[in-house]
Design an enzyme around this catalytic site. Structure first.
Site, PDB file in Angstrom:
ATOM      1  N   LYS A   1      44.535  51.248  96.856  1.00 12.30           N
ATOM      2  CA  LYS A   1      44.003  50.895  95.531  1.00 12.30           C
ATOM      3  C   LYS A   1      43.384  49.588  95.798  1.00 12.30           C
ATOM      4  CE  LYS A   1      45.515  49.674  90.788  1.00 12.30           C
ATOM      5  NZ  LYS A   1      46.785  49.462  89.922  1.00 12.30           N
TER       6      LYS A   1
ATOM      7  N   SER B   1      46.579  52.180  85.563  1.00  9.56           N
ATOM      8  CA  SER B   1      45.248  51.575  86.163  1.00  9.56           C
ATOM      9  C   SER B   1      44.935  52.501  87.514  1.00  9.56           C
ATOM     10  CB  SER B   1      45.335  50.198  86.194  1.00  9.56           C
ATOM     11  OG  SER B   1      46.350  49.805  87.355  1.00  9.56           O
TER      12      SER B   1
ATOM     13  N   SER C   1      51.301  51.750  85.595  1.00  9.86           N
ATOM     14  CA  SER C   1      50.027  52.007  86.470  1.00  9.86           C
ATOM     15  C   SER C   1      49.947  52.851  87.569  1.00  9.86           C
ATOM     16  CB  SER C   1      49.272  50.774  86.628  1.00  9.86           C
ATOM     17  OG  SER C   1      48.642  50.334  85.672  1.00  9.86           O
TER      18      SER C   1
END
Lengths: 100, 492, 488
Positions: free
Chosen positions: B80, B155, B179
């Site tokens: 990420k 997210s 997330s």
């Protein structure tokens, strides 16, 4: 219209604290959105928290402190590599007036 | 046992590379090729083919010299974009960090590299990990590989989409309020959020420090367990990282679950309207019963305050954490007439609307006159939520719940209403606020939607072993295979 | 007629903790390094970097608290003080606000010959800001050096108990002394490791409530503290006397003009939004840990003076001189301790011997800088030298000669003695008796005076003996022999 949980003036004040430039349209949009969110979280008002301590961390943490021994850092070149402006020795920033 | 995924996962890849049956370079090349072929997903922000191939060749050379390879030998990893990778752009999907290259590696990156994993790409995400749909990225939304009109969740949407699409054997995400788990649910991948403190946060660009944890996304449970074992452990650079032994998570996946007591939030479940989510939950409950678990009804009386508590606590912490993005030492600077206007313009132009909204809410919650009413009050209600779990775990060993109230929703469906978006996290927030390990396990495809559905397993702090045990049992009985039709063609 | 006013002062002192590394990262705290060469992701506030508290810093802060009579808390916490400034890398300063390590406390000191005790509100731990190098690189921009950013500080906050600039200065001098002796701070005002903010107000004599105060920031010399307070007091009195009102504000001190000036920035309503730093769990120091720190803490000057005058034979004046600097006190402690351990003479004699020699010889060319001091001869060598004098194998005069040679050559006592061929003093009574009898015989007038009770002439005879023996006679032996033979 400032008749909700948060006024436009408060939105501007908070934006100043947070160093966010907002135009009038953004102020009004945020006022409405924050108002809705603050209305939602107002449900917490009804919760009795007498004698409760806040949980800044949910799990107790017992982590050792750091030994006072130097560890390698960054070279100046690497430290300044991402700087928007520098004079080769330090981070150049907009002029800071003594006491401003 | 379920059918193997069409793309080899972590354990299979590592064992093949260690045994010399496959070269790391070939593995990485295949994943890079798939990443390029699926650029339409917009799952990745940075793909460093040369760097990845050269790292893979180094692994192969080490094997050729007769050196023993690590537990993740040749395993391609997607990070990420809020995890620092030395010298590689790390942007948090924000304009304010566009082009920023950190001068150091996150702890979890170091641990991956030490076990011979190969980092191939940085994944798209909601800006600063704030969002539940990955529509808050400054670099465009990510598409769900199962249905390109739908959101991948957020997210860690890029990480989830990449994993589902067979790009990387594992993706690391971060989980503050759901997330990794919610995008895991939307994209049909296994997503683990460990106990707070289980993994180091060093090098994870903070959203809300008391909640953030690095999490894993894999195509099966055992893969997640292996990566978790590599990442877990104390880091002296993170004062909140736990000094707890790291058990063999992979072995736990084979342990029987009979006799375990599984708590079910019956009342909360009744409020779920989506038929696919309800059906997935019932199926999971039945399969655990079949496996010999005792199902007990439990309550978390304050869990419904999770959204309120979370949005006050997380935004307060975020408002302070994001103060360092000020245009002085790194990242974007928009020069104004003076220092103050430089700050204000930089941050106004650098941050997107959702980030600004949360900074505003958090600043307000901490400001003079409101601190006690909002921030402290929320932290006290958080105490009640922690206590709810303590009571529940006197009666059960794990809590089973849906992960998200619906399967993947459509792109653009909720962008106009922040509050409605926040409610997508209703099941994932309570474990986060209590610091507990929780994970998403896919159990199948919904009959109505045709989209992946699954459940969330939550266990007491530092009992990831038990969580993985239950997740593996659920996975084995579900027969679910992560094979999005858009990617692999035909029915999944 | 002008009314009489009373001055009310409270001081906030920022003292740098004497650690090797910063408060939350492993960067060195050495002064004077080239800009931005002692930095890392943590103190630069780079994304993803996290603080980990320095254990030694917390210990030093607790030691300061214990010495100053504070309630040292078993659990303290770090908060974030949020504001934007280029010298603040994270957009917040990590500081102890709501739960400081040390609460309460007091400091007693002399103002002239009057004892005064000032209450302390708290002593908390915090990180220092970076340094803005103004006008560097052409003058238009400010350039920031983060070497100092993140250095550990304690802030010592006094109650508003001080009543004059003179008292304020005496308080600060005493506070610096205490912190230096504890090894907590190097007392170096020029390098900014001991800085002071003064909260000053005036009120008509007899008025109960305090007047409106101003805060003078960052004063870095004792002289300037006195001058700044005196200026500010007369300014405030002037404002009030002309019918005005004192504005509560932050003021700076300009040591060139000798005036304070308003620093209030109008656009910034301060709201620091303090909250517990979620990156840092509470700091826990159990009772045992605190007790161990108390036991291990170095002694303060007044404790040393009390011991040295009562047990080690020092006069109050000697004790005062020898506690003038922690390194000098340690030097004396080492020399006197070694002489005492030899067991040749009572402790009070050993103490006196060490004190006299150090004051007469060693202190002549000591250089101090902060906590460090350079001595021309190490304490261990002086102890060795003096033990020879103590044992009688060197006379006091020879001892001084040898010391002076040791200081210039850097050699040890033994090497110098061998090189110069210093003879052991003649303590053989047989060998000396002949010389002494001859001297007495040659000086009949003085001999008569002695016998008549003018014992002062003994000194004359000692001098004669020393001259004849070229200083090599052992003074004690000479004295004893003279006293016997002069009676004959």
């Amino acid at each position: 219209m400032d008749d909700g949980k948060i006024s436009s003036e408060q939105v501007r004040h908070v934006a100043r604290l947070a160093r966010l430039q907002l135009d009038d349209v953004e102020v009004e949009a945020l006022r409405g959105q924050l108002d809705a969110i603050l209305g939602y979280v107002a449900a917490l008002d009804a919760v009795d928290v007498t004698a409760l301590l806040p949980s800044f961390h949910a799990i107790p943490i017992l982590s050792p402190l750091r030994e006072d021994v130097a560890t390698p850092g960054l070279t100046r070149e690497r430290a300044l590599a991402a700087a928007p402006a520098s004079d080769g020795e330090g981070f150049a920033v907009p002029k800071v007036l003594e006491g401003a | 046992m379920s059918e193997p995924s069409p793309v080899a996962g972590v354990v299979d890849t590592a064992e093949a590379v260690r045994a010399g049956e496959q070269r790391a370079e070939d593995v990485v090349a295949q994943h890079v090729a798939r990443a390029k072929a699926r650029a339409d997903l917009n799952a990745l922000l940075h793909l460093d083919e040369e760097r990845a191939l050269s790292a893979a060749r180094a692994v192969d050379e080490r094997r050729a010299r007769g050196e023993a390879l690590g537990a993740l030998a040749g395993v391609p990893v997607v990070l990420k974009d809020n995890l620092c990778l030395d010298g590689v752009p790390t942007t948090c999907a924000s304009r304010i960090l566009e082009g920023y290259r950190p001068p150091y590696n996150a702890d979890c990156v170091e641990r991956l590299i030490a076990e011979d994993a190969v980092i191939i790409a940085k994944a798209n995400m909601d800006e600063f990990a704030m969002g539940s749909s990955n529509e808050n990225s400054a670099f465009g939304p990510v598409k769900n590989p199962w249905d390109l009109t739908r959101a991948p969740g957020g997210s860690s949407g890029g990480s989830a989409a990449a994993t589902a699409a067979g790009i990387g054997a594992v993706a690391l995400g971060s989980d503050t309020g759901g997330s990794v788990r919610q995008p895991g649910a939307f994209c049909g991948v296994v997503a683990i959020k460990p106990t707070y403190g289980r993994l180091s946060r060093y090098g994870l660009i903070a959203f809300a420090s008391s909640l953030d944890q690095v999490g894993t996304m894999t195509r099966d449970v055992r893969d997640g367990a292996r990566v978790l074992r590599v990442l877990a452990g104390h880091d002296k650079r993170d004062a909140t990282s736990a000094v707890e032994p790291v058990p063999d998570y992979e072995a736990a996946c084979a342990a029987p679950v009979s006799g375990l007591r599984v708590g079910v939030l019956r009342a909360a479940l009744d409020q779920v309207e989506d038929p696919d989510v309800r059906a997935a939950f019932s199926a999971a409950e039945q399969s655990l019963r079949d496996a010999g678990c005792d199902i007990v009804d439990i309550e978390l009386p304050h869990a419904h305050h999770g959204v309120s508590v979370y949005y006050l606590v997380a935004t307060a912490e975020a408002s302070s954490n994001l103060a360092r993005f000020d245009g002085m030492r790194f990242g974007l600077r928009v020069t104004g007439d003076d220092l103050l206007s430089t700050y204000e313009r930089t941050r106004a132009q650098g941050f997107g609307p959702e980030v600004k909204r949360r900074i505003m809410l958090g600043t307000y919650a901490l400001s003079s006159g409101y601190y006690d009413a909002f921030y402290i009050k929320a932290q006290k209600v958080r105490t009640l939520m922690v206590q709810d779990y303590q009571r529940a775990f006197e009666r059960c060993d794990a809590v089973l719940s849906p992960t998200a109230p619906t399967p993947a929703f459509g792109l653009g469906e909720k962008t106009g209403d922040p509050l409605a978006m926040y409610l997508a996290d209703i099941f994932t927030l309570p474990p986060s606020l209590a610091g507990l390990p929780a994970m998403h396990v896919p159990v199948g495809l919904g009959q109505a939607s045709g989209l992946p559905v699954g459940v969330q397993v939550t266990t007491p702090a530092f009992t990831e072993v038990r969580m993985l045990q239950l997740a593996a049992a659920l996975e084995a009985r579900s027969g679910y295979v992560c094979a999005p039709p858009a990617l692999f063609g035909g029915a999944g | 007629m002008a009314r009489a006013y009373e001055t009310v002062i409270g001081l906030e002192v920022h003292a740098q903790l004497k650690t090797a590394t910063k408060l939350f990262c492993g960067c060195p705290t050495d002064y004077g390094a080239a800009p931005n060469t002692q930095v890392c992701p943590v103190c630069l506030g780079l994304p993803g970097a996290l603080p980990v508290p320095n254990e030694r810093a917390m210990e030093l802060a607790a030691i300061a608290g214990l010495a100053l009579g504070c309630d040292v808390r078993s659990e303290s916490r770090f908060d974030r003080k949020n504001y934007f400034y280029p010298d603040l890398s994270k957009g917040y300063q990590i500081s102890q606000f709501e739960h400081p390590l040390n609460l309460g406390g007091h400091l007693t000191f002399l103002v002239g010959d009057q004892e005064k005790t000032v209450g302390l509100t708290r002593i908390h731990v915090e990180e220092d800001a970076a340094k803005n190098l103004h006008g560097a690189g052409g003058g238009a921009a400010t350039v920031v050096d983060f070497n100092r950013g993140g250095t550990p500080l304690i802030e010592i906050v006094s109650e508003p108990d001080l009543r004059s600039a003179v008292e304020a200065e005496a308080y600060l001098r005493k506070l610096r002394d205490v912190l230096m002796f504890l090894g907590v701070n190097d007392g170096n005002l020029e390098e900014g490791s001991f800085r002071c903010d003064a909260n000053v107000s005036v009120r008509p004599v007899g008025q109960e409530e305090f007047g409106t105060r101003t805060e003078i920031k960052n004063i870095n010399s004792f002289k300037f503290v006195r001058q700044a307070i005196d200026y500010e007091v007369s300014r405030q009195v002037g404002v009030l006397e002309s019918g005005g009102r004192v504005v509560q504000e932050t003021r700076g001190w300009n040591d060139v003009t000798g005036k304070t000036f308003s620093q209030r920035s109008k656009e910034d309503a301060h709201d620091y939004r303090y909250f517990p730093d979620p990156d840092l769990p509470p700091i826990v120091f159990g009772a045992e840990r605190i007790e161990a720190l108390r036991k291990a803490a170095p002694k303060l000057p007044e404790q040393l003076r009390a011991e040295w005058t009562s047990e080690w034979g020092l006069t109050p004046y000697d004790a005062e001189v020898l506690t003038g600097h922690p390194a000098i006190a340690a030097y004396f402690g080492e020399v006197a301790g070694a002489l005492d351990a030899g067991g040749r003479e009572p402790r009070a004699e050993a103490g006196k011997r060490a004190a006299n020699f150090i004051q007469a010889e060693v202190l002549r060319d000591v250089k101090t800088s902060g906590l460090d001091a350079t001595f021309s001869v190490p304490a261990a060598d002086v102890a060795e030298l003096l033990s020879r004098v103590q044992a009688g194998t060197l006379t006091g005069k020879q001892g001084k000669q040898v010391f002076s040679e040791m200081a210039s050559s850097g050699e040890g006592a033994e090497a110098v003695i061998a090189r110069l061929g210093v003879q052991a003093p003649i303590s053989d009574t047989g060998a000396l008796e002949g010389d002494i009898r001859a001297i007495i015989a040659a000086n009949p007038a003085q001999h008569e005076q002695y016998k008549a009770g003018k014992t002062k002439v003994l000194g004359f005879f000692v001098g004669q003996v020393m001259r004849v023996t070229k200083g090599a006679a052992d003074p004690a032996t000479v004295n004893a022999l003279l006293e016997r033979l002069l009676q004959e």
